[in-house]
Design an enzyme around this catalytic site. Structure first.
Site, PDB file in Angstrom:
ATOM      1  N   CYS A  75       0.805  -1.225   0.000  1.00 25.50           N
ATOM      2  CA  CYS A  75       0.000   0.000   0.000  1.00 25.50           C
ATOM      3  C   CYS A  75       0.836   1.274   0.000  1.00 25.50           C
ATOM      4  O   CYS A  75       0.332   2.348  -0.291  1.00 25.50           O
ATOM      5  CB  CYS A  75      -0.910   0.014   1.233  1.00 25.50           C
ATOM      6  SG  CYS A  75      -0.024   0.078   2.807  1.00 25.50           S
ATOM      7  N   GLU A 113      -7.304  -5.800  -1.060  1.00 25.63           N
ATOM      8  CA  GLU A 113      -7.363  -4.739  -0.041  1.00 25.63           C
ATOM      9  C   GLU A 113      -6.191  -3.794  -0.213  1.00 25.63           C
ATOM     10  O   GLU A 113      -5.087  -4.227  -0.568  1.00 25.63           O
ATOM     11  CB  GLU A 113      -7.338  -5.378   1.352  1.00 25.63           C
ATOM     12  CG  GLU A 113      -7.408  -4.390   2.518  1.00 25.63           C
ATOM     13  CD  GLU A 113      -6.054  -4.101   3.165  1.00 25.63           C
ATOM     14  OE1 GLU A 113      -6.033  -3.470   4.239  1.00 25.63           O
ATOM     15  OE2 GLU A 113      -4.999  -4.490   2.589  1.00 25.63           O
ATOM     16  N   ARG A 157      -9.876   2.503  10.871  1.00 19.63           N
ATOM     17  CA  ARG A 157      -8.958   2.021   9.832  1.00 19.63           C
ATOM     18  C   ARG A 157      -9.712   1.921   8.511  1.00 19.63           C
ATOM     19  O   ARG A 157     -10.417   0.952   8.242  1.00 19.63           O
ATOM     20  CB  ARG A 157      -8.385   0.655  10.223  1.00 19.63           C
ATOM     21  CG  ARG A 157      -7.243   0.159   9.336  1.00 19.63           C
ATOM     22  CD  ARG A 157      -6.731  -1.195   9.810  1.00 19.63           C
ATOM     23  NE  ARG A 157      -5.516  -1.595   9.097  1.00 19.63           N
ATOM     24  CZ  ARG A 157      -4.282  -1.269   9.454  1.00 19.63           C
ATOM     25  NH1 ARG A 157      -4.081  -0.537  10.539  1.00 19.63           N
ATOM     26  NH2 ARG A 157      -3.234  -1.661   8.747  1.00 19.63           N
ATOM     27  N   ARG A 159     -10.001   1.374   4.612  1.00 22.31           N
ATOM     28  CA  ARG A 159      -9.306   0.662   3.547  1.00 22.31           C
ATOM     29  C   ARG A 159     -10.261   0.472   2.370  1.00 22.31           C
ATOM     30  O   ARG A 159     -11.473   0.392   2.530  1.00 22.31           O
ATOM     31  CB  ARG A 159      -8.808  -0.708   4.027  1.00 22.31           C
ATOM     32  CG  ARG A 159      -7.669  -0.644   5.064  1.00 22.31           C
ATOM     33  CD  ARG A 159      -6.408  -0.085   4.449  1.00 22.31           C
ATOM     34  NE  ARG A 159      -5.251  -0.090   5.326  1.00 22.31           N
ATOM     35  CZ  ARG A 159      -4.866   0.917   6.095  1.00 22.31           C
ATOM     36  NH1 ARG A 159      -5.604   2.042   6.116  1.00 22.31           N
ATOM     37  NH2 ARG A 159      -3.781   0.851   6.833  1.00 22.31           N
TER      38      ARG A 159
END
Length: 319
Positions: A75, A113, A157, A159
């Site tokens: 990421c 993800e 969080r 995502r």
């Protein structure tokens, strides 16, 4: 065509978040890949399985056939906390490795993800390119940005998640899971203080600018500052959600943030980070403390994956 999902592969496997999620639905992992030696060690200790190395060096023909391709691909190239170089960063091009394997194996489902910022990186052009490439390979592509705190995780969080159905499954519409009714707050995942090492407590000048009221709040609640209040130098209430666990963050309470607990300020423990990411009690963290924090900071939130995949199964099992 057999619609049932039986097998999956775990690319950029990290410490096995995807594997825990899909194992809970009785799917079998038939291949995994991870390049970080510490993550490989942790993965082996938990699954008795050694991931293959760099996916760039693995021929698609050598990967077993599978129903679901899972990947929490790197990421950093898209993260708002990084330089956001995207495909100009060599790690960003690892998405093309996913496409290479999709071309070769044509799994029924692709489950991905990444950081939320991917959804708007490069004026939305990055995610458009990704979705176009997946569509070209014959998939109906759905993605959404979900926050882990909405799915039974004590952590803010965000995502982006992709769920892609091979076109012959005829899934023309997919809805991501609804938010869970029950919220989990930091106070719910704390260890007994007798298990907390002294080194986690922070003995520096701390200024509190807000009273820590014992009232649960469905948000991050900042109540104080350490030093100048930079990243890792902010104090939060345990009656709210935790800040995002980080793999790289610095400051006094690096990677976890600081919390007022039993009238003292400290970082979260490794075990609390485990619970904050939804890993099961039997999970064995890395024995190297710094690496363990890094691994949880890089990992996926298991309950979110489970919530999404539960919905995936509903759509696949429809006839």
């Amino acid at each position: 065509m057999e619609r049932k999902l039986n097998t999956f592969i775990d690319l950029f496997a990290g410490i096995g978040g995807f594997r825990y999620a899909l194992n809970s639905f009785s799917l079998k992992c038939v291949f995994s890949s991870e390049i970080d030696k510490y993550c490989v060690e942790t993965y082996k200790n938990n699954f008795n399985d050694i991931p293959y190395g760099d996916i760039r060096n693995i021929d698609g023909k050598d990967i077993m056939d599978h129903d679901v391709l899972c990947a929490g691909f790197p990421c950093q190239p898209f993260s708002i906390s990084g330089k956001q170089l995207g495909f100009n960063d060599s790690r960003g091009t690892l998405f093309f490795e996913i496409i290479r394997i999709v071309k070769e194996k044509k799994p029924k489902i692709i489950f991905l993800e990444n950081v939320a910022n991917l959804a708007k990186h490069n004026d939305n052009n990055t995610i458009k390119l990704m979705t176009d490439m997946l569509k070209e390979e014959g998939y109906d592509v759905f993605y959404d940005v979900l926050n882990a705190c909405d799915y039974g995780v004590a952590q803010n969080r965000k995502r982006v998640y992709f769920v892609c159905f091979r076109k012959d499954l005829n899934v023309n519409k997919f809805e991501f899971p609804k938010k869970a009714n029950k919220k989990v707050h930091v106070i719910d995942i704390l260890d007994d203080k007798k298990y907390i090492e002294n080194k986690l407590y922070i003995d520096k000048k701390i200024v509190f600018n807000k009273e820590d009221k014992p009232v649960l709040q469905d948000k991050i609640v900042r109540i104080g500052t350490i030093n100048k209040g930079g990243q890792g130098d902010r104090v939060y209430s345990t009656y709210g959600f935790g800040i995002t666990l980080s793999a790289q963050g610095g400051g006094t309470a690096s990677k976890t943030g600081a919390y007022l607990i039993d009238n003292k300020v400290r970082k979260l423990s490794i075990n609390e980070c485990r619970k904050m990411q939804g890993f099961p009690d039997e999970f064995k963290p890395c024995q190297n403390t710094n690496q363990a924090y890094k691994q949880f900071g890089n990992s996926v939130a298991v309950p979110v994956l489970k919530s999404i995949f539960k919905e995936v199964l509903k759509y696949v099992n429809q006839t």
